[in-house]
Enzyme design. Sequence first.
Site, PDB file in Angstrom:
ATOM      1  CG  ASP A 294      21.871  25.466  36.158  1.00  0.00           C
ATOM      2  OD1 ASP A 294      21.927  24.958  35.023  1.00  0.00           O
ATOM      3  OD2 ASP A 294      22.693  25.235  37.063  1.00  0.00           O
ATOM      4  CD  GLU A 323      19.689  21.919  33.616  1.00  0.00           C
ATOM      5  OE1 GLU A 323      20.492  21.377  32.825  1.00  0.00           O
ATOM      6  OE2 GLU A 323      20.049  22.474  34.668  1.00  0.00           O
TER       7      GLU A 323
END
Length: 575
Positions: A294, A323
């Site tokens: 993330d 990400e």
Amino acid sequence: MVNSDVQLLIHGKNIADFDVLIPNKNVELKSVNKVANKNYLFLNLTISKNATPGNVIIKFTKGKESFKYVYELKPKPQRAQNGQAVTSEDVIYLITPDRFANGDITNDSTDDTLEKVDRYNENGRHGGDLQGVLDNLAYIEELGATTIWLNPVLENDQPAYSYHGYGISDFYKTDTRFGTNEDYKKIVDVSHKKGMKVIMDQVFNHCGSGHWWMNDLPSKDWLNQWDTFTRSNFTNIASSDPYVSSDDYELLTRGWFDKNLPDLNLENTFLETYMIQNSIWWVTYAGIDGIRLDTYPYPNKHAMSKWMKALTAEYPGFYMVAETWAERASYLSYWNNDKPNRDGYTPHVSSISDYALYYSIIRAFGKDGDVSELYKTLAEDFVYGNAANNKVFNGNHDVDRLLALLDENVDKLKLSMVFTLTTRGIPQIYYGDEILMKNKRPDGKVRQDFPGGWKNDKRNAFTKEGRTVEEEAVFNYIKTILNWRKTASSIHNGKLTHYQPRDNVYVYFRYTETENTMIIINNSNKNYNDFDLKRFEKSLKGYNGGKDIINDKLIDNLDHIAISKNSALIIELTK
């Protein structure tokens, strides 16, 4: 392990006042490190290559006071050593577990967590869990996806808005409202038996405000702290911008994501090691096949580079997708690069989230869209180290539903699926898009409940009988492509040749030395009864027919072809 060194975080009242001894010839206590908070010690151990599985005694002594802690050395599982790689042969199915299916109603609310179940609250917990995922693996298998990615399932002990999983309060513990560590491992084991893979969603940038260490931080620099609450600027490109101001860079890398998501300072080497070891532990314990990291550009990028090197040292070729939320390929190439960037930074990332192509998909198939958007974006692939590793997607948990963005035009959704599943890269789709979920943000609405995942739901869309006629048609459309794709080596490993779109029709080929697939996407409102293929004769050379895998029809004429408006053909060419 390849790296024989391990750091132990020891937490206890005034534990720094104790002397530490490990009377074991195969475990060397290299150093005992104290920090500002006397309630912490960090032990650095070296495990001998001659060590065998078993218990190691750690002795703590202060004057006449003493106690022992039993630390277990476990064997490295063979399965983890031979973990499956996620490749372009796979298709990833992204799930928000709290909203997918409630397989165990007894854990909807638990004594050890603050927020209780409230399905009527779009931002609350709805009760979906790991058992619900297990119960519906057959559905995912039928659809044809080969890999599941679950939004984080680790403990989020927050008073509110804990369902999404990104406010982690214990990096080693599955949230009891989802299940247990053993339940998570079971999902991996069962998936592997089905020939499927599992990607774990991990977070290095922040933790939840409910994390146990927040009431007793090891040191002030464990977090990136400000005089007053300071939010991140969420400007991903600040991490790669050669002209970035120090203020903008600081806001990106040190600003907090939200008030309840404290920003972790990976420049603290004890924390950096803690997070790297945690990541490797999950790979080893659960046997996961990949990690989605993330907010990859937000933490200290040198720590992230070190993490990737440590991870791949233990598990060479391990799949990790970062990400990387930026709209241009040039921005993204900083993270998918096969050589050091001009600032000397080498990311060592195996895959990035291809947001540049995502936005092109939405523009291409949105209202008055043109497929030239796809053509122009792919033409920039020269900036990447390896564009074939990019994760390609047409929806996820952070954006409006695909159908909503495409003005609820089902034909355009189908076209976006054809492109996503046949272009270069590793495709990912978002749960529910295959049954035409169409909500717009806020997030709680986009991450909506899958119908049939709860016992008293009015219908069960996991079954044919529970889907509407239109849902069933789209489900079968995607299912057909996905299950064909499983053995389509031209899509897995083939090169890509595309032709400049004309009149909103895009033609491209995926091919190896022995296989060739032609994809025609007619994004226009014009029906072609006699679409001329002469322009593509170099790519068609040696082939005299084919099979349209969507409609299961043989094609014996490669001079002209019929294609309806707003439709696509995927043609396996034959000699």
